[in-house]
Write a protein that holds these residues in place. Structure first.
Motif, mmCIF file in Angstrom:
data_model
loop_
_atom_site.group_PDB
_atom_site.id
_atom_site.type_symbol
_atom_site.label_atom_id
_atom_site.label_comp_id
_atom_site.label_asym_id
_atom_site.label_seq_id
_atom_site.Cartn_x
_atom_site.Cartn_y
_atom_site.Cartn_z
ATOM 1 N N PRO A 1 0.778 -1.243 0.000
ATOM 2 C CA PRO A 1 0.000 0.000 0.000
ATOM 3 C C PRO A 1 0.804 1.285 0.000
ATOM 4 C CG PRO A 1 0.020 -0.968 2.183
ATOM 5 C CD PRO A 1 0.737 -1.934 1.290
ATOM 6 N N ASP A 2 2.061 1.234 0.357
ATOM 7 C CA ASP A 2 2.824 2.464 0.573
ATOM 8 C C ASP A 2 3.421 2.967 -0.732
ATOM 9 O OD1 ASP A 2 2.642 2.477 3.586
ATOM 10 O OD2 ASP A 2 3.594 0.529 3.259
ATOM 11 N N THR A 3 3.012 4.178 -1.111
ATOM 12 C CA THR A 3 3.496 4.785 -2.332
ATOM 13 C C THR A 3 3.471 6.296 -2.153
ATOM 14 O OG1 THR A 3 3.218 4.804 -4.756
ATOM 15 C CG2 THR A 3 1.218 4.858 -3.434
ATOM 16 N N GLY A 4 3.811 7.021 -3.213
ATOM 17 C CA GLY A 4 3.815 8.476 -3.144
ATOM 18 C C GLY A 4 4.718 9.064 -4.205
ATOM 19 N N ALA A 5 4.647 10.397 -4.342
ATOM 20 C CA ALA A 5 5.466 11.096 -5.334
ATOM 21 C C ALA A 5 5.481 12.581 -5.023
ATOM 22 C CB ALA A 5 4.901 10.866 -6.748
ATOM 23 N N HIS A 6 6.605 13.221 -5.348
ATOM 24 C CA HIS A 6 6.721 14.678 -5.274
ATOM 25 C C HIS A 6 6.401 15.232 -3.889
ATOM 26 C CE1 HIS A 6 7.190 14.483 -9.594
ATOM 27 N NE2 HIS A 6 6.036 13.837 -9.690
ATOM 28 N N GLY A 7 6.852 14.532 -2.873
ATOM 29 C CA GLY A 7 6.672 15.002 -1.509
ATOM 30 C C GLY A 7 5.356 14.628 -0.863
ATOM 31 N N TRP A 8 4.531 13.883 -1.584
ATOM 32 C CA TRP A 8 3.245 13.427 -1.037
ATOM 33 C C TRP A 8 3.332 11.949 -0.691
ATOM 34 C CZ3 TRP A 8 -0.378 16.970 0.035
ATOM 35 C CH2 TRP A 8 -0.371 18.176 -0.683
ATOM 36 N N ARG A 9 2.827 11.582 0.477
ATOM 37 C CA ARG A 9 2.681 10.178 0.835
ATOM 38 C C ARG A 9 1.274 9.736 0.458
ATOM 39 N NH1 ARG A 9 4.237 10.348 6.982
ATOM 40 N NH2 ARG A 9 3.814 8.112 6.910
ATOM 41 N N GLN A 10 1.186 8.617 -0.245
ATOM 42 C CA GLN A 10 -0.093 8.143 -0.770
ATOM 43 C C GLN A 10 -0.295 6.672 -0.427
ATOM 44 O OE1 GLN A 10 1.039 9.860 -4.827
ATOM 45 N NE2 GLN A 10 -1.191 10.174 -4.852
ATOM 46 N N VAL A 11 -1.526 6.196 -0.635
ATOM 47 C CA VAL A 11 -1.877 4.794 -0.411
ATOM 48 C C VAL A 11 -2.319 4.200 -1.742
ATOM 49 C CG1 VAL A 11 -3.442 3.207 0.763
ATOM 50 C CG2 VAL A 11 -2.544 5.187 1.984
ATOM 51 N N ALA A 12 -1.722 3.077 -2.109
ATOM 52 C CA ALA A 12 -2.090 2.390 -3.347
ATOM 53 C C ALA A 12 -3.420 1.667 -3.148
ATOM 54 C CB ALA A 12 -1.009 1.395 -3.734
ATOM 55 N N VAL A 13 -4.391 1.956 -4.019
ATOM 56 C CA VAL A 13 -5.711 1.359 -3.893
ATOM 57 C C VAL A 13 -6.123 0.719 -5.214
ATOM 58 C CG1 VAL A 13 -6.501 2.927 -2.089
ATOM 59 C CG2 VAL A 13 -6.850 3.544 -4.493
ATOM 60 N N GLU A 14 -7.021 -0.247 -5.100
ATOM 61 C CA GLU A 14 -7.622 -0.910 -6.244
ATOM 62 C C GLU A 14 -9.104 -0.560 -6.259
ATOM 63 O OE1 GLU A 14 -7.453 -5.390 -8.277
ATOM 64 O OE2 GLU A 14 -6.810 -5.077 -6.208
ATOM 65 N N ILE A 15 -9.690 -0.474 -7.441
ATOM 66 C CA ILE A 15 -11.101 -0.114 -7.560
ATOM 67 C C ILE A 15 -11.951 -1.366 -7.361
ATOM 68 C CG2 ILE A 15 -12.843 1.001 -8.982
ATOM 69 C CD1 ILE A 15 -10.397 2.755 -8.273
ATOM 70 N N TYR A 16 -12.825 -1.329 -6.362
ATOM 71 C CA TYR A 16 -13.698 -2.473 -6.075
ATOM 72 C C TYR A 16 -15.082 -2.197 -6.648
ATOM 73 C CZ TYR A 16 -16.434 -5.990 -3.641
ATOM 74 O OH TYR A 16 -17.284 -7.032 -3.361
ATOM 75 N N GLY A 17 -15.568 -3.131 -7.474
ATOM 76 C CA GLY A 17 -16.895 -2.976 -8.061
ATOM 77 C C GLY A 17 -16.918 -1.854 -9.079
ATOM 78 N N GLY A 18 -18.055 -1.195 -9.188
ATOM 79 C CA GLY A 18 -18.217 -0.127 -10.173
ATOM 80 C C GLY A 18 -18.614 1.185 -9.540
ATOM 81 N N PRO A 19 -17.723 1.811 -8.769
ATOM 82 C CA PRO A 19 -18.093 3.070 -8.117
ATOM 83 C C PRO A 19 -18.168 4.223 -9.103
ATOM 84 C CG PRO A 19 -15.759 2.635 -7.771
ATOM 85 C CD PRO A 19 -16.329 1.429 -8.480
ATOM 86 N N LEU A 20 -18.964 5.248 -8.767
ATOM 87 C CA LEU A 20 -18.885 6.524 -9.466
ATOM 88 C C LEU A 20 -17.631 7.228 -8.964
ATOM 89 C CD1 LEU A 20 -22.621 7.687 -9.255
ATOM 90 C CD2 LEU A 20 -21.393 6.965 -11.310
ATOM 91 N N LEU A 21 -16.573 7.148 -9.739
ATOM 92 C CA LEU A 21 -15.252 7.587 -9.255
ATOM 93 C C LEU A 21 -15.247 9.049 -8.832
ATOM 94 C CD1 LEU A 21 -12.859 5.814 -11.794
ATOM 95 C CD2 LEU A 21 -13.439 5.111 -9.468
ATOM 96 N N ASN A 22 -15.974 9.891 -9.574
ATOM 97 C CA ASN A 22 -15.955 11.312 -9.238
ATOM 98 C C ASN A 22 -16.505 11.587 -7.845
ATOM 99 O OD1 ASN A 22 -18.558 10.606 -10.715
ATOM 100 N ND2 ASN A 22 -19.091 12.603 -9.848
ATOM 101 N N SER A 23 -17.359 10.689 -7.332
ATOM 102 C CA SER A 23 -17.952 10.909 -6.013
ATOM 103 C C SER A 23 -16.944 10.701 -4.884
ATOM 104 C CB SER A 23 -19.160 9.987 -5.806
ATOM 105 O OG SER A 23 -18.759 8.634 -5.654
ATOM 106 N N TRP A 24 -15.798 10.110 -5.198
ATOM 107 C CA TRP A 24 -14.761 9.887 -4.192
ATOM 108 C C TRP A 24 -13.725 11.014 -4.173
ATOM 109 C CZ3 TRP A 24 -14.964 6.022 -0.628
ATOM 110 C CH2 TRP A 24 -15.957 5.058 -0.827
#
Length: 441
Positions: free
Chosen positions: A106-129
């Motif tokens: 899960p541990d990732t990031g770039a350009h000074g940002w720490r991020q979490v690697a995620v996978e898309i589960y099901g069919g979400p409306l991505l813009n709502s996240w």
């Protein structure tokens, strides 16, 4: 037959509490089990001999019992004197919702940002996240094989949207999101990606020793609480209504009929993994429901003939949310079928068996609604658009039982925050009570 319970807006209040307490399928079944325990139900272990009084909780007599497996629960109530061939009345639902789930590394990031690697589960409306404060919940598996439910229910993560100044085309061409590049949430600052950082944070957050977590099933959720909406508070906005609204109604209905003199054995079957095909050991296309029903028959001294008789007389209501007519996109709906919120539960029909409802199933549901004094509506898809599906056809085909697809009409399905009518949850629960109670003797 004793008088069935009647639910009102207090049921909707409790639904919002249930949604808030259930950020993952594992939390949802734990919340359901807690409610059933208060109604006198007891958990039975799948590894025990159900026809033996030596088991921790015997499944051979009358009373309420339930089985938990991962993010699924099957619960049932055996009335006093029920024969081995007594048919079942089943409310089927699912516990999972589309979201963002944490990857194995899960541990990732770039350009000074720490991020979490995620996978898309099901069919979400991505813009709502996007630009939404997110928590993190699910289960951790420890070194000794035990599991621990965890819920960081505070703003921890955020998927930031690109400013319009850096993408002027979004106004003309619409938002286009790449699932791999654009959906990584941020959760802090730092120039170095530190492997194991997220899990170490969770170990510390929940008082676990360093290195104790060896597996995880984690997912994001909006930390904004469910709430009433509208001038007269006639609407409810909240997460995971698809399909915890049905799970909650099923739990309430099953608990409500427990202890009554019933002609059937009422059952709640809430499965995981509906949003990605139901093919798992906890999904509707797995063996869980059939195994539980068969073992219940055999625990009461039944035979294969009793099992066949019981299944032949069984009916399942597959309850899942459906589409209310959208005021801004009415042309996307069938012109003669416009389900409205607060108009009562919907009966879902598709002649190509994307839904399992047929005429005889409609009659069963109509009779239950009539006994409960609950209005109902019908839903079919626009002929020019593909139809979704549910656990209904899977349940009918896998177990050979008559199945009817129903639900509650909502807007914003698969959004991080969905919308329903404030009266529909308790109308559904009342209809489910009447269905589980069966026709008056």
């Amino acid at each position: 037959m004793s008088e069935p319970p009647r639910f009102d807006r207090g049921h909707t209040d409790d639904l919002m509490s249930f949604l808030a307490a259930s950020p993952s399928p594992y939390h949802a079944v734990a919340s359901a089990a807690e409610r059933l325990e208060k109604a006198g139900f007891r958990q039975v272990a799948e590894t025990d001999a159900w026809d033996s009084d030596a088991s921790a909780v015997s499944a051979s007599g009358s009373g309420g019992r339930y089985v938990l497996r991962g993010g699924a629960i099957v619960a049932w109530y055996v009335p006093e004197g029920a024969a081995p061939h007594t048919p079942f009345r089943i409310v089927g639902a699912h516990t999972d919702s589309p979201n963002l789930r944490v990857k194995p590394q899960p541990d990732t990031g770039a350009h000074g940002w720490r991020q979490v690697a995620v996978e898309i589960y099901g069919g979400p409306l991505l813009n709502s996240w996007l630009d939404r404060d997110l928590g993190l919940a699910g289960r951790l598996t420890l070194r000794d094989g035990s599991t621990r439910l965890v819920n960081v229910d505070r703003p921890l993560l955020r998927v930031p949207q690109l400013a319009i100044h850096l993408d002027r085309s979004v106004s003309a061409d619409g938002l286009k999101l790449d699932k791999q590049r654009h959906m990584l949430p941020i959760w802090g600052l730092g120039n170095d990606v530190r492997e194991g950082d997220l899990i170490a944070f969770l170990e510390e957050e929940f008082g676990l020793g360093a290195g104790q977590v060896t597996g995880w099933d984690l997912m994001t959720h909006s930390v904004e609480a469910p709430s009433y909406l509208g001038r007269d508070k006639e609407l409810v906005a909240g997460p995971r209504m698809d399909n915890l609204l049905s799970v909650h109604a099923g739990v309430a209905a099953l608990a409500g009929v427990a202890g009554h003199d019933l002609p059937y054995i009422p059952v709640l079957a809430a499965f995981d993994h509906e949003e990605n095909g139901s093919q798992s050991d906890t999904g509707a296309d797995g063996p869980l429901l059939g195994s539980v029903l068969e073992r219940s028959v055999f625990a009461r001294g039944g035979t294969l003939e009793d099992r066949a008789r019981a299944f032949a007389g069984t009916v399942c209501l597959s309850s899942d949310t459906g589409h209310a007519v959208h005021p801004n996109y009415a042309e996307r709906h069938d012109p003669t079928h416009h389900p409205r919120v607060n108009g009562g539960p919907i009966l879902k029909v598709n002649v190509n068996n994307r839904y399992a409802t047929d005429g005889s199933g409609r009659a069963v549901f109509a009779a239950a609604c009539e006994r409960a004094n609950v209005p109902f509506q019908s839903f079919v898809s626009n002929n020019s658009m593909p139809c979704g599906t549910t656990i209904g056809p899977i349940t009918a085909a896998r177990h050979g039982i008559r199945t009817v697809d129903i639900g509650v009409a909502i807007l914003s399905m698969h959004s991080a925050r969905e919308l329903c009518g404030a009266d529909d949850p308790h109308l559904l629960a009342n209809a489910l009570v009447a269905f589980l109670e069966g026709a008056p003797s």
